[in-house]
Motif scaffolding. Structure first.
Motif, short mmCIF file in Angstrom:
data_model
loop_
_atom_site.label_atom_id
_atom_site.label_comp_id
_atom_site.label_asym_id
_atom_site.label_seq_id
_atom_site.Cartn_x
_atom_site.Cartn_y
_atom_site.Cartn_z
N THR A 414 0.85 -1.19 0.00
CA THR A 414 0.00 0.00 0.00
C THR A 414 0.88 1.24 0.00
OG1 THR A 414 -1.74 -1.17 1.20
CG2 THR A 414 -1.83 1.24 1.19
N LEU A 416 0.90 5.40 -0.14
CA LEU A 416 0.13 6.63 0.04
C LEU A 416 0.85 7.76 -0.69
CD1 LEU A 416 -2.03 8.46 1.38
CD2 LEU A 416 -0.53 8.60 3.38
N ALA A 418 0.58 11.54 -1.07
CA ALA A 418 -0.09 12.68 -0.44
C ALA A 418 0.69 13.95 -0.75
CB ALA A 418 -0.19 12.46 1.07
N LEU A 453 -3.14 4.69 -2.53
CA LEU A 453 -4.05 5.61 -1.86
C LEU A 453 -3.62 7.02 -2.26
CD1 LEU A 453 -4.11 4.11 1.77
CD2 LEU A 453 -5.59 3.54 -0.16
N TYR A 454 -4.44 7.70 -3.02
CA TYR A 454 -4.12 9.06 -3.46
C TYR A 454 -4.92 10.04 -2.63
CZ TYR A 454 -3.99 13.23 -6.43
OH TYR A 454 -3.85 14.52 -6.90
N LYS A 455 -4.22 10.86 -1.84
CA LYS A 455 -4.88 11.85 -0.99
C LYS A 455 -4.27 13.22 -1.26
CE LYS A 455 -6.33 12.73 3.80
NZ LYS A 455 -7.77 12.79 3.43
N CYS A 570 -4.71 6.95 7.06
CA CYS A 570 -4.02 6.51 5.84
C CYS A 570 -2.57 6.13 6.14
CB CYS A 570 -4.09 7.59 4.78
SG CYS A 570 -5.76 8.00 4.22
N ALA A 574 -0.66 2.49 5.17
CA ALA A 574 0.36 2.56 4.12
C ALA A 574 1.64 1.86 4.55
CB ALA A 574 0.64 4.01 3.78
N LEU A 577 5.16 6.14 1.98
CA LEU A 577 4.61 7.47 1.69
C LEU A 577 5.44 8.13 0.60
CD1 LEU A 577 2.89 10.09 2.37
CD2 LEU A 577 4.76 10.68 3.93
#
Length: 717
Positions: A414, A416, A418, A453-455, A570, A574, A577
Motif C-alpha cells: 500500500t 500513500l 499525499a 491511496l491518493y490523498k 491513511c 500505508a 509514503l
C-alpha cells in the motif's frame, strides 16, 4: 497537519532557483458539461424575458403565455440544479427579486395592452393589489432585518448551557431569505395573472393575488411577534453579564485561540484531542461566527468573541495561557491582554517559511516538536530567542501506529501519495502534482502488487489551474486502473457494517440542527455535552475506520478526499509514503516507515537534501518516476532499505524523544507557562496594591482587582 495555506518552501542553507517556465502551445479548450448547462439556463431565461416583453408590447397572447411559463420553468431549474448561477445573477444585480418584479411587470403590461379598449377599470384593482403585495414584501424584509439583529448575540457558544439567555427557535428560513420568500409568496399572484391573461377572467388574478396577500400578511405578523419584549433573546448587556458569570463559574485555565478562513479549521481541529487530555479547564476561543460550526466534535466549551471589546473581557478571567496554532490578523488583538501568556504551537512543521515565521517572536513562547525546529529558528534569525523555544513533541501523533514490518508475501504494497498544494508564489518545487504526479502514479499503477491511496491536499488547484487539471488526470488514471483489475469484493455484510458505524458516528458528531436554525437556535439546542461523550466519539471513530477499510477490496486503488478517513488513518494503512516538502513528512516519521520525496525544485539531489533537512532520510524521486521500482523493492525487502537508521535519527531530531511521551511534555509546558502567568499576575497585583506607577494592565477597568478577587483555580493544568 497539512501546511498552512500561503506557506512557501524556503531553504535554510542553499538558495533555491526557479525553473524557467517554457511557453506551451495554446490548445483550444471545449466548454465542460457544467458550463454548457449554465449557458443553456442563462440563454433560456434571457430568451424567455425577451419573448415576454415582445408578447406584452405587441400584444401577442400565445407568446406572452409561453414566455412566462418558460421563465418560471427556468427559475425552477435554476434553484434545483444550478445553485451557482443564483449567486452569479445576484452579483450582476439581476437577483430573484429583480427577475420576479420584471416578470410580473411584463404580465401587467400585457394585461393592460390586451384590455386597453374595454377592461382598464377591471384590471386596475389587480395592479393595485400587486403593488400592495410588493409593499408587504419590502415590509417583511425590513422586519426580518430587525429580528436578525435581535438574534445576533455578542457571544456565540458551543457546549455551554445558554438557556438563561431566553433563546428561541429561529423564524422559518422562508421569512429570512427575500429571494426565496418572494418566489414562493409571489407564485400564486403570477399564476393568477397568467390565468387571467389566458382566459380574460379577472377572477383568477384576484384569487392568486388574494393568496399572495394572505401569505405576506401572515409572514409579516409572524415576524412582528418576534419583536415583542417577551419573544426577544437577551440584550447585549445581559449577554455580556451572563458571559462574565460563566467565566467566573467555569474558571478556565488554558485555551486554544483560533482565527481564520473556512478552509483553515483543520489547523485548530488537530489540537482538540491534546487539549482535551489536559488537566484543568480548557476552552476554545474563536473570532469568526461561522467557525463555531467548523470546529470538530469536542466536549471542550467553545466561545466566539467577534468584537475586540468582548475579547478583552478575558483579561478579567482566570484564563492564564492561550495556545495559537496559526497566525492571523486578529492574533495581535488578543496578544494585547497582559494577564495571559501566549504560546505558538503551529499546525505542523516542515522546511517552509510558516515553520520559522518572524511573527513568532510576538508570543511569550514558541512550542516546537524537536531539536530540528529549534535549529530552524536559530538559522532563520527571525528574532525568536532560544530560551523561548520549548520542545514538546507532537501529541497528535499518538494516533500513528509504529512500523510493523514489510508487507507479507503475496500481500499488496500500500502506497500513500499525499502531495501538498501549489502555494501562492507559483514555484514549481512547491508541489509534485503538476510536473511529477502523473509519472509517479503511472509508475505505481504499473506494479500489479501495488495498492495506491491518493490523498491530495484540499487546496490543490485553488491557485494554479494546471495543478487542478493534473489532479483530475491522476484521479482518472486511478479509476482506469481499477477498471482493469479484477478481484474478490467484501461480503455485503461489510457494507452493512460500515453503514451502521457511519450512522452511529454521525449520531454522536452531527449537530442535528434543522436547516433553518441560526446561531442563537444552535446555542439553545447544543448545551453542555453529557459526560463521556468524547470517549464515545473516539471509540466510534476507531470502529468506523476499521469498518471503512474492511468494506473496500484489498486490491482496489482509492482516491481519498473526504474528511474521513483522516490522514493519520491513511498513514496506518500505508507501507510507503510519497509526498513533497511538507509537514506530512515530519508526521509520517513517527511510524518509522519508508518515505520518498519528489524533487521538482530544479536542485541536484545533494543540494536538495542539504536545502531541506526533512529529506535527509528520504528516497528522492525524479519527476519522471524512474526510481519507483527500486523504491518498492526496498519497501518489500528490508535488507535493501539503507535509510532505516537515518529515519530513526531524523525522527528524533524532528519529533523529539519518545520518552517521556509527547502528551506529557505538552502538559508540562502548559503547567510551566501557567505558573509563569500566575507569578506575573501576583507581581502586578502587589505593585498595584502599593500604588507603584508601572506600565501594566488597565486599572480603570479593574483588570487585576477583578481577576484576583477570586483565588486562582487549584486544578493542575
Amino acid at each position: 497537519m497539512r501546511d498552512k495555506p500561503g506557506a512557501t518552501a524556503v531553504p535554510l542553507s542553499l538558495p533555491r532557483p526557479r525553473l524557467p517556465r517554457l511557453p506551451r502551445p495554446a490548445r483550444p479548450r471545449l466548454p465542460g458539461r457544467r458550463t454548457v448547462l449554465k449557458l443553456l439556463v442563462l440563454g433560456v431565461l434571457a430568451t424567455a424575458f425577451a419573448a415576454q416583453a415582445v408578447g406584452a408590447l405587441l400584444p401577442h397572447l400565445p407568446l406572452l403565455l409561453a414566455a412566462t411559463a418558460g421563465s418560471l420553468a427556468a427559475e425552477a431549474v435554476l434553484y434545483r440544479w444550478q445553485r451557482g448561477m443564483v449567486s452569479l445573477f445576484a452579483k450582476s444585480h439581476a437577483d430573484v427579486t429583480v427577475r420576479h418584479v420584471l416578470r410580473d411587470l411584463l404580465l401587467v403590461v400585457g394585461l393592460l395592452r390586451l384590455g386597453e379598449q374595454h377592461r382598464e377599470g377591471v384590471y386596475a384593482p389587480l395592479v393595485a393589489a400587486l403593488l400592495v403585495f410588493y409593499g408587504l414584501h419590502w415590509a417583511i424584509q425590513a422586519v426580518s432585518v430587525l429580528v436578525r439583529r435581535t438574534r445576533t448575540l455578542p457571544v456565540v457558544t458551543r457546549n455551554i448551557d445558554a438557556s438563561a439567555l431566553r433563546l428561541t427557535p429561529a423564524p422559518p428560513l422562508l421569512l429570512r431569505r427575500p429571494g426565496h420568500r418572494l418566489a414562493v409568496f409571489g407564485l400564486p399572484a403570477t399564476a393568477g395573472l397568467l390565468a387571467t391573461a389566458a382566459t380574460d377572467a379577472p377572477v383568477w388574478g384576484a384569487a392568486g393575488l388574494g393568496l399572495s396577500l394572505v401569505a405576506a400578511v401572515t409572514g409579516l405578523c409572524a415576524l412582528l411577534t418576534r419583536l415583542l419584549p417577551g419573544r426577544r433573546p437577551a440584550g447585549e448587556r445581559e449577554v455580556l453579564d451572563w458571559f462574565e458569570a460563566w467565566l467566573a463559574e467555569y474558571r478556565p485555565t488554558v485555551g486554544l485561540y483560533f482565527s481564520g478562513g473556512a478552509s483553515s479549521a483543520y489547523q485548530a481541529n488537530m489540537w482538540l484531542e491534546p487539549l482535551a487530555r489536559l488537566e484543568g479547564r480548557p476552552v476554545i476561543v474563536l473570532r469568526e461566527r461561522f467557525m463555531v460550526q467548523r470546529i470538530a466534535a469536542t466536549d471542550i466549551p467553545v466561545v466566539c468573541l467577534p468584537k475586540v471589546s468582548t475579547l478583552m473581557r478575558l483579561e478579567h478571567s482566570t484564563l492564564r495561557v492561550l495556545l495559537h496554532p496559526s497566525n492571523s490578523g486578529k492574533t495581535s488583538q488578543v496578544l494585547r491582554i497582559p494577564t495571559i501568556k501566549h504560546a505558538f504551537v503551529n499546525h505542523g512543521e516542515s522546511d517552509k517559511l510558516s515553520s520559522c515565521n518572524p511573527y513568532a517572536k510576538a508570543y511569550d513562547e514558541v512550542w516546537v516538536a524537536g531539536p530540528a525546529a529549534r535549529e530552524r529558528y536559530a538559522l532563520a534569525e527571525v528574532g525568536v530567542e532560544d530560551k523561548d523555544v520549548v520542545e514538546i513533541g507532537r501529541p497528535q501523533l499518538d494516533a500513528v501506529r509504529p512500523h510493523g514490518g514489510p508487507p507479507a508475501p503475496g500481500a499488496f504494497t500500500t502506497v500513500l501519495y499525499a502531495p501538498t498544494w501549489e502555494g501562492w508564489d507559483g514555484n514549481p518545487g512547491n508541489t509534485s502534482v503538476v510536473e511529477a504526479g502523473e509519472h509517479l502514479v503511472r509508475a505505481l499503477l504499473a506494479d500489479p502488487e501495488v495498492r495506491l491511496l491518493y490523498k491530495p491536499h484540499p487546496l490543490t488547484g485553488s491557485v494554479d489551474p494546471r495543478a487542478r487539471a493534473a489532479d483530475l488526470r491522476i484521479r482518472e488514471l486511478v479509476r482506469a486502473a481499477n477498471r482493469e483489475r479484477v478481484g474478490p469484493r467484501p461480503a455485503p455484510a461489510a457494507g452493512a457494517e460500515l453503514a451502521r458505524r457511519t450512522a452511529e458516528l454521525d449520531r454522536l458528531t452531527a449537530p442535528g440542527f434543522r436547516a433553518a436554525a441560526d446561531q442563537a437556535e444552535r446555542m439553545l439546542r447544543r448545551p453542555a455535552p453529557e459526560p463521556g461523550r468524547e470517549g464515545a466519539v473516539a471509540r466510534a471513530a476507531a470502529a468506523w475506520e476499521e469498518a471503512y477499510w474492511a468494506s473496500l477490496p484489498e486490491w482496489e486503488h482509492q482516491v481519498v478526499t473526504d474528511a474521513r478517513p483522516p490522514l493519520y488513518a491513511c498513514f496506518n494503512r500505508a507501507d510507503l509514503l510519497i509526498s513533497d516538502v511538507s509537514s506530512v513528512i515530519s508526521d509520517f516519521l513517527a511510524s518509522g516507515k519508508p518515505y520518498a520525496v519528489a524533487n521538482t525544485s530544479g536542485l541536484a539531489e545533494d543540494g536538495f537534501r542539504k536545502a531541506f533537512p526533512t529529506v535527509v532520510a528520504a528516497t528522492v524521486l525524479t519527476p519522471d518516476g524512474s526510481g519507483v521500482p527500486a523504491l518498492l523493492d526496498a519497501v518489500r525487502h528490508p535488507e535493501l532499505d539503507e535509510l532505516a537508521g537515518e529515519r530513526a535519527a531524523l525522527a528524533l531530531r524532528l519529533l523529539g524523544p519518545a520518552d517521556p511521551p509527547s502528551q506529557e511534555r505538552f502538559a508540562a509546558a502548559v503547567r510551566s507557562l501557567c505558573a509563569t502567568a500566575g507569578e506575573h499576575r501576583a507581581r502586578m497585583a502587589e505593585r498595584l496594591a502599593t500604588e507603584v506607577p508601572v506600565p501594566g494592565p488597565r486599572r480603570g477597568a479593574g483588570a487585576l482587582p477583578r481577576a484576583s478577587a477570586a483565588p486562582e483555580p487549584r486544578d493542575r493544568v
